[in-house]
Scaffold this active site. Structure first.
Site, PDB file in Angstrom:
ATOM      1  N   ASN A 368       0.838  -1.198   0.000  1.00 19.82           N
ATOM      2  CA  ASN A 368       0.000   0.000   0.000  1.00 19.82           C
ATOM      3  C   ASN A 368       0.872   1.246   0.000  1.00 19.82           C
ATOM      4  O   ASN A 368       1.733   1.404   0.885  1.00 19.82           O
ATOM      5  CB  ASN A 368      -0.885   0.029   1.248  1.00 19.82           C
ATOM      6  CG  ASN A 368      -1.740   1.282   1.294  1.00 19.82           C
ATOM      7  OD1 ASN A 368      -2.698   1.413   0.531  1.00 19.82           O
ATOM      8  ND2 ASN A 368      -1.383   2.238   2.144  1.00 19.82           N
ATOM      9  N   GLU A 369       0.655   2.113  -0.981  1.00 18.34           N
ATOM     10  CA  GLU A 369       1.363   3.395  -1.084  1.00 18.34           C
ATOM     11  C   GLU A 369       2.838   3.253  -0.776  1.00 18.34           C
ATOM     12  O   GLU A 369       3.430   4.063  -0.066  1.00 18.34           O
ATOM     13  CB  GLU A 369       0.716   4.425  -0.138  1.00 18.34           C
ATOM     14  CG  GLU A 369      -0.738   4.672  -0.485  1.00 18.34           C
ATOM     15  CD  GLU A 369      -1.257   6.021  -0.017  1.00 18.34           C
ATOM     16  OE1 GLU A 369      -0.639   6.615   0.884  1.00 18.34           O
ATOM     17  OE2 GLU A 369      -2.271   6.480  -0.581  1.00 18.34           O
ATOM     18  N   ASN A 424      -5.068   4.975  -4.745  1.00 18.49           N
ATOM     19  CA  ASN A 424      -5.669   5.718  -3.640  1.00 18.49           C
ATOM     20  C   ASN A 424      -5.614   7.184  -4.049  1.00 18.49           C
ATOM     21  O   ASN A 424      -4.522   7.711  -4.268  1.00 18.49           O
ATOM     22  CB  ASN A 424      -4.838   5.587  -2.359  1.00 18.49           C
ATOM     23  CG  ASN A 424      -4.673   4.151  -1.883  1.00 18.49           C
ATOM     24  OD1 ASN A 424      -5.370   3.259  -2.341  1.00 18.49           O
ATOM     25  ND2 ASN A 424      -3.754   3.934  -0.960  1.00 18.49           N
ATOM     26  N   TYR A 430      -7.088  16.200   0.457  1.00 19.14           N
ATOM     27  CA  TYR A 430      -5.760  16.741   0.767  1.00 19.14           C
ATOM     28  C   TYR A 430      -5.332  17.795  -0.240  1.00 19.14           C
ATOM     29  O   TYR A 430      -4.757  18.806   0.116  1.00 19.14           O
ATOM     30  CB  TYR A 430      -4.712  15.623   0.769  1.00 19.14           C
ATOM     31  CG  TYR A 430      -4.861  14.667   1.914  1.00 19.14           C
ATOM     32  CD1 TYR A 430      -4.870  15.130   3.220  1.00 19.14           C
ATOM     33  CD2 TYR A 430      -4.981  13.307   1.702  1.00 19.14           C
ATOM     34  CE1 TYR A 430      -5.002  14.254   4.279  1.00 19.14           C
ATOM     35  CE2 TYR A 430      -5.105  12.425   2.755  1.00 19.14           C
ATOM     36  CZ  TYR A 430      -5.127  12.908   4.045  1.00 19.14           C
ATOM     37  OH  TYR A 430      -5.262  12.047   5.089  1.00 19.14           O
ATOM     38  N   TRP A 504     -12.494   5.064   2.051  1.00 20.27           N
ATOM     39  CA  TRP A 504     -11.585   5.097   3.190  1.00 20.27           C
ATOM     40  C   TRP A 504     -12.192   6.033   4.220  1.00 20.27           C
ATOM     41  O   TRP A 504     -12.194   7.210   3.994  1.00 20.27           O
ATOM     42  CB  TRP A 504     -10.186   5.588   2.777  1.00 20.27           C
ATOM     43  CG  TRP A 504      -9.206   5.404   3.897  1.00 20.27           C
ATOM     44  CD1 TRP A 504      -8.781   6.352   4.785  1.00 20.27           C
ATOM     45  CD2 TRP A 504      -8.549   4.180   4.255  1.00 20.27           C
ATOM     46  NE1 TRP A 504      -7.902   5.797   5.675  1.00 20.27           N
ATOM     47  CE2 TRP A 504      -7.758   4.466   5.382  1.00 20.27           C
ATOM     48  CE3 TRP A 504      -8.586   2.885   3.758  1.00 20.27           C
ATOM     49  CZ2 TRP A 504      -6.986   3.488   6.013  1.00 20.27           C
ATOM     50  CZ3 TRP A 504      -7.815   1.933   4.373  1.00 20.27           C
ATOM     51  CH2 TRP A 504      -7.027   2.234   5.483  1.00 20.27           C
ATOM     52  N   LYS A 525     -11.897   9.873   8.728  1.00 24.14           N
ATOM     53  CA  LYS A 525     -12.528   9.679   7.415  1.00 24.14           C
ATOM     54  C   LYS A 525     -13.641   8.649   7.470  1.00 24.14           C
ATOM     55  O   LYS A 525     -14.270   8.343   6.454  1.00 24.14           O
ATOM     56  CB  LYS A 525     -11.487   9.272   6.372  1.00 24.14           C
ATOM     57  CG  LYS A 525     -10.536  10.406   6.053  1.00 24.14           C
ATOM     58  CD  LYS A 525      -9.649  10.136   4.888  1.00 24.14           C
ATOM     59  CE  LYS A 525      -8.605  11.215   4.804  1.00 24.14           C
ATOM     60  NZ  LYS A 525      -7.636  11.170   5.927  1.00 24.14           N
TER      61      LYS A 525
HETATM   62  C1  GCB Z   1      -3.737   6.627   2.589  1.00 25.68           C
HETATM   63  C2  GCB Z   1      -3.284   5.444   3.366  1.00 25.68           C
HETATM   64  C3  GCB Z   1      -4.130   5.218   4.596  1.00 25.68           C
HETATM   65  C4  GCB Z   1      -4.389   6.541   5.290  1.00 25.68           C
HETATM   66  C5  GCB Z   1      -5.142   7.442   4.336  1.00 25.68           C
HETATM   67  C6  GCB Z   1      -5.447   8.821   4.925  1.00 25.68           C
HETATM   68  O1  GCB Z   1      -3.536   6.738   1.432  1.00 25.68           O
HETATM   69  O2  GCB Z   1      -3.225   4.283   2.602  1.00 25.68           O
HETATM   70  O3  GCB Z   1      -3.454   4.330   5.439  1.00 25.68           O
HETATM   71  O4  GCB Z   1      -5.060   6.398   6.487  1.00 25.68           O
HETATM   72  O5  GCB Z   1      -4.374   7.638   3.199  1.00 25.68           O
HETATM   73  O6  GCB Z   1      -6.471   8.974   5.562  1.00 25.68           O
HETATM   74  O7  GCB Z   1      -4.646   9.726   4.744  1.00 25.68           O
END
Ligand code: GCB
Length: 733
Positions: A368-369, A424, A430, A504, A525
């Site tokens: 992931n990322e 993602n 953001y 998310w 979130k």
């Molecule tokens: C992401 C991550 C996740 C974070 C989310 C966030 O891309 O994969 O673990 O919690 O962003 O809320 O910033």
């Protein structure tokens, strides 16, 4: 016969690092705890990134009733993050990785009196994942610890936390039948294997046996529509018996059509889940898991991304039973560690070994990322290739996937490693605007029509205390979160090629490194609060779109009571096609539509609002107030800037903070002003600023944002924003 005994009571917990002798002799001074247990349930959720990360001890004696088998095994369902097991002071084993099950045989080391001492550590490490991520790394024995007593001849329990049985159904949809291969591992010469009403005896060679079965008129595992499960059972003449459930289904993933279940297009629309809860950390009970599943069912999701690590077996079981299609993954996240390669492989081996039989799991997530804080270089690509090969060697039936960070260029070679892809994206939260989500996928899909692409994360934080009638990115209001998701829901709907989409996150979760949006230690979130008590408005948006079973209407803004406006919008989310709105018993309007219904009401006091459809109704109370309710505003400074900015007379021949970054940068003088401001920010922000500088995609995106929105996002103070605006107003365009 096999017996499984839960060791939940009788543990002494010592929150200090020491050697095993000291742990055993100090045990009586330890704290009484029951397992599941974490030592970070409070300090891991209160912000400051200062929760206890250390090596702690759990000590307990074993009674003779508990260790009654010819063979005795200790089963630890999770110990975060690194653990060592000692029996009567002697080290019997250790385990790296805090999310999978492992077992250790105790038989030969047992004496008359037996003391078990387990050291568990969530200290920093440069070789065990995760180390850098946006969630709390709770330490502890946070899932069940059991003793498994077996006869001498028994099924395999040790290798990678094996279940001893592996079931591979291959389904022929046209013929309406399944061929099911059952493999078992044991230290006995023969095994009896059963599925449905069929039984076979199999010879064991080198501990391995297999039998193949054909199921005619197969009853398919058909997602949430009909998640039918079969059971396979294996028995030895010693009496040792194991069983596992499995499902017969086919999964295909197509670059245009998206996900296909049992030959039919089946768009995967759902949520991600972390395994923690307010006040409890990750030490969840069966009821906690069950409640999470009930809420996910209520929203009408048909897929869950179980992020960012292996979850409890009972949760995968619930997914099997409820027909959720699952994305399972290991915690290879954010940052590659050269010394952590073996750990990524062992966590993947355990995940697949332990979860293979779950029909719900469709894909294995490699990382992931991972490029968020690591360069795409040979070592990173090689680590992914090894993981990918491992997945295919262990499992020929499922595909692999990565969840990529938005700033990874879409022509990066790392995107070629996994079978399918996902991004993602947080445009509209953001950085950037909501429409950039749409543009990203359109561009990707037209550039790579043969690649499968999905939307593995998207979301916006909302604190249910904050409200606004003019919600804006970054204000943490429940209303902005709802608007954000309204946009994304439509965006997804128009792009059926997205193989899976995951909000998310389903629930707010513990991230002790976060102090923002009016709360410390939480990522907000979630569509539901951390304690699971409040469903935010956005929850009902998805429920209206996805839950076709339960008729409902939901009036948004039930917590936005005090409204400083004469006319106010009342928004209703519903899965019904007609909604009527009443204020103080008087009908305001009736509307036909889908999902979102908007009404305008004139208010002057306290009012009761009722929304009604044929089969459901909802009501809230709102109130006209002469002054804005300050408790509804998170960032008062930013809102002051907006108020000031709205009333300011700007000279449109000159630059201002309202201009886009790229326009400012293109002008020699204004560009200079912006550059010196950004250089200063760079100095202050180190890492993050460097990765922005090195990233053309990110720079392009920032270029399209107005300076004011960037400044607000960065949390700049009111005075410096005003001063910058004064300087820019002195520069002619
Ligand atoms: C992401 C991550 C996740 C974070 C989310 C966030 O891309 O994969 O673990 O919690 O962003 O809320 O910033």
């Amino acid at each position: 016969m096999r017996s499984i005994i839960k060791l939940s009571k009788g543990w002494k917990f010592l929150k200090h690092d020491m050697d095993v002798e000291a742990a055993m002799s100090n045990a009586n001074r330890g704290e009484d705890v029951t397992v599941p247990h974490t030592w970070n349930n409070i300090d891991g959720q209160d912000g400051g990134n200062d929760y206890h990360r250390g090596r702690c001890w759990y000590v307990r004696s074993l009674s003779s009733e508990e260790i009654c088998g010819e063979k005795v095994f200790l089963e630890i369902n999770a110990a975060a993050n690194i653990s060592e097991v000692y029996l009567n002071g002697k080290k019997l084993g250790e385990h790296e990785g805090g999310f999978s099950c492992y077992r250790i045989e105790l038989t030969d080391e047992l004496s008359k009196e037996n003391t078990l001492a387990i050291a568990v550590s969530n200290e920093e490490s440069d070789k065990v994942y995760p180390q850098k991520a946006d969630f709390t790394f709770y330490g502890g024995l946070y899932r069940d610890v059991n003793i498994i007593n077996t006869p001498k001849e028994h099924f395999e329990l040790i290798k990678d936390g094996s279940l001893g049985i592996k079931v591979t159904p291959k389904v022929d949809i046209g013929e309406n039948k399944a061929t099911v291969l059952v493999e078992t591992w044991q230290n006995a010469p023969k095994v009896t294997i059963r599925i449905a009403d069929q039984q076979k005896e199999a010879e064991v060679n080198n501990g391995y046996a297999k039998a193949e079965f054909v199921i005619e008129n197969v009853h398919l595992w058909n997602g949430t529509i009909d998640p039918y499960l079969y059971t396979a059972e294996a028995v030895l003449s010693s009496g040792d018996k194991i069983s596992t459930r499995f499902g017969c289904r086919t999964f295909e993933i197509d670059p245009d059509k998206g996900f296909i279940l049992n030959g039919k297009v089946y768009p995967l629309r759902g949520v991600s889940r972390h395994q923690d809860l307010k006040g409890k950390g990750n030490a969840l009970s069966s009821e906690d898991h069950k409640r999470d599943m009930d809420i996910i069912k209520e929203i009408g999701a048909n897929t869950i991304r179980l992020a960012h690590y292996q979850h409890a077996q009972e949760f995968y079981d619930l997914c099997d039973e409820e027909g959720m299609v699952v994305w399972a993954e290991i915690p290879y996240i954010t940052m590659h560690m050269s010394k952590g390669i073996d750990n990524t492989l062992s966590q993947m081996r355990e995940l697949i070994t332990q979860c293979y039989n779950h029909p719900s799991i469709a894909v294995w997530g490699l990382s992931n990322e991972i490029t968020a804080a690591s360069a795409v270089n040979d070592e990173l690509i090689d680590n992914h290739r090894r993981l990918n090969e491992l997945c295919h060697d262990m499992d020929s039936t499922r595909q692999t996937v990565m969840a990529n960070v938005f700033m990874l260029e879409t022509d990066s070679p790392i995107l070629d490693v996994a079978d399918i892809n996902s991004y993602n994206l947080y445009f509209g939260w953001y950085l950037g605007d909501l429409e950039q989500n749409d543009e990203f996928f359109d561009e990707y899909h037209s550039k790579y029509p043969n690649r499968v692409i999905g939307f593995s994360e998207y979301g916006a934080d909302a604190n249910i205390a904050y409200h606004s009638s003019s919600p804006q990115k970054g204000d943490y209001t429940e209303e902005y979160q709802a608007l954000y998701h309204e946009h994304i829901l439509k965006m997804i709907d128009k792009r059926p090629y997205l193989w899976a989409t995951h909000v998310w996150n389903m629930f707010d979760f513990g991230a002790d490194g976060r102090d923002e949006g009016g709360k410390n230690g939480e990522n907000q979130k979630g569509l539901v609060t951390f304690d699971r008590k409040e469903r935010k408005d956005a929850f009902y948006l998805y429920k209206a779109a996805w839950n076709k079973k339960e008729p409902f209407v939901h009036i948004c803004g039930r917590r936005y009571i005090n409204r400083n406006e004469d006319t106010t919008e009342i928004k209703v989310y519903s899965n019904q096609s007609k909604v009527t709105l009443y204020m103080d018993g008087v009908k305001i309007d009736e509307q036909e539509g889908e999902i979102v219904f908007r009404f305008i009401c004139t208010i002057n006091g306290t009012h009761e609002i009722v929304a009604q459809s044929q089969d459901a109704s909802d009501n809230i109370e709102i109130k006209y107030v002469a002054e804005p309710d300050e408790t509804y505003i998170f960032n008062k400074a930013a809102s002051n800037v907006s108020n000031w900015f709205d009333s300011e007379q700007l000279d449109s021949d000159c630059f201002s903070i309202n201009d886009k970054l790229e326009d400012l940068q293109a002008h020699p003088k204004a560009g200079q002003v912006v550059k010196s401001m950004m250089d200063k920010a760079s100095e202050a922000r180190g890492d993050v600023a460097q990765s922005v500088k090195d990233n053309p995609q990110l720079q392009r995106m920032m270029g399209r944002m107005t300076l004011i929105s960037l400044l607000k996002q960065a949390g700049s103070d009111e005075e410096s924003i005003k001063q910058l605006n004064r300087i820019l107003q002195g520069i002619k365009k």
